[in-house]
Design a protein around this motif. Structure first.
Motif, PDB file in Angstrom:
ATOM      1  N   LYS A 181      21.925  70.309  48.245  1.00 58.03           N
ATOM      2  CA  LYS A 181      22.548  71.260  48.941  1.00 58.03           C
ATOM      3  C   LYS A 181      22.230  70.947  50.538  1.00 58.03           C
ATOM      4  CE  LYS A 181      22.584  74.971  45.619  1.00 58.03           C
ATOM      5  NZ  LYS A 181      21.864  76.243  45.163  1.00 58.03           N
ATOM      6  N   ARG A 182      20.856  70.375  50.777  1.00 58.81           N
ATOM      7  CA  ARG A 182      20.357  70.182  51.911  1.00 58.81           C
ATOM      8  C   ARG A 182      21.182  68.913  52.597  1.00 58.81           C
ATOM      9  NH1 ARG A 182      15.139  69.917  51.374  1.00 58.81           N
ATOM     10  NH2 ARG A 182      14.930  68.022  50.522  1.00 58.81           N
ATOM     11  N   MET A 183      21.693  67.790  51.642  1.00 58.67           N
ATOM     12  CA  MET A 183      22.580  66.828  52.079  1.00 58.67           C
ATOM     13  C   MET A 183      23.933  67.199  52.512  1.00 58.67           C
ATOM     14  SD  MET A 183      20.581  63.976  52.330  1.00 58.67           S
ATOM     15  CE  MET A 183      22.011  62.752  52.380  1.00 58.67           C
ATOM     16  N   LYS A 184      24.386  68.180  51.537  1.00 60.01           N
ATOM     17  CA  LYS A 184      25.769  68.762  51.838  1.00 60.01           C
ATOM     18  C   LYS A 184      25.770  69.351  53.203  1.00 60.01           C
ATOM     19  CE  LYS A 184      29.285  71.736  49.958  1.00 60.01           C
ATOM     20  NZ  LYS A 184      29.412  72.739  48.844  1.00 60.01           N
ATOM     21  N   GLY A 185      24.723  70.312  53.494  1.00 62.55           N
ATOM     22  CA  GLY A 185      24.628  70.848  54.877  1.00 62.55           C
ATOM     23  C   GLY A 185      24.700  69.797  56.085  1.00 62.55           C
ATOM     24  N   LEU A 186      23.863  68.747  55.777  1.00 58.43           N
ATOM     25  CA  LEU A 186      23.741  67.860  57.017  1.00 58.43           C
ATOM     26  C   LEU A 186      25.121  67.230  57.206  1.00 58.43           C
ATOM     27  CD1 LEU A 186      21.837  66.239  58.696  1.00 58.43           C
ATOM     28  CD2 LEU A 186      21.376  64.630  57.060  1.00 58.43           C
ATOM     29  N   ARG A 187      25.700  66.576  56.017  1.00 53.99           N
ATOM     30  CA  ARG A 187      27.050  65.993  56.007  1.00 53.99           C
ATOM     31  C   ARG A 187      27.868  67.063  56.826  1.00 53.99           C
ATOM     32  NH1 ARG A 187      28.060  65.498  51.028  1.00 53.99           N
ATOM     33  NH2 ARG A 187      29.588  67.034  50.950  1.00 53.99           N
ATOM     34  N   GLN A 188      28.080  68.189  56.356  1.00 56.77           N
ATOM     35  CA  GLN A 188      28.936  69.228  56.981  1.00 56.77           C
ATOM     36  C   GLN A 188      28.741  69.473  58.325  1.00 56.77           C
ATOM     37  OE1 GLN A 188      28.571  72.654  54.177  1.00 56.77           O
ATOM     38  NE2 GLN A 188      30.460  71.995  53.163  1.00 56.77           N
TER      39      GLN A 188
END
Length: 132
Positions: free
Chosen positions: A41-48
């Motif tokens: 979830k943290r990586m998804k937020g960073l990517r987004q």
């Protein structure tokens, strides 16, 4: 052939209903489970927040919904150049004074260098030196 009454609600125009399973089902499941973790979830937020807005802006506002070159190498070069231009534009927008100051210093250095070259050529041509 007997038609079930629920079929008319689910798929009224289809002859049959197919459920498709791909050979990559395990990989999809593994990726989905990885996205549900805290790190995922943290990586998804960073990517987004970093990558996806750039691609969205390039496709929506800068006309890169189609890449006008052939081959993967050409597409890669096009995307790199577009991303570089986008980042430069963003940098200038966020740091207008610093960007203007840097451009002014570069222009001053370039003009000073060109003036030195010109004075050397003139001195050699006419036999004098402008330097003390």
């Amino acid at each position: 052939m007997r038609v079930l009454p629920i079929k008319q609600k689910c798929i009224p125009k289809a002859g049959t209903k197919r459920i498709v399973k791909t050979i990559y089902e395990e990989e999809y499941q593994r990726a989905y489970l990885r996205q549900q973790t805290t790190a995922g979830k943290r990586m998804k937020g960073l990517r987004q927040g970093t990558v996806e807005p750039v691609f969205g802006s390039l496709t929506q506002y800068y006309g890169l919904n189609k890449i006008p070159v052939l081959g993967i190498d050409g597409a890669h070069k096009t995307m790199l150049m577009a991303a570089i231009a986008f980042n430069i534009k963003k940098y200038i927008k966020c740091h207008p004074n610093k960007a203007a100051e840097d451009a002014l210093h570069k222009a001053k250095d370039y003009l000073s260098e060109q003036l030195n070259i010109l004075t050397c050529h003139l001195g050699a041509e006419f036999g004098f030196s402008l330097r003390p």
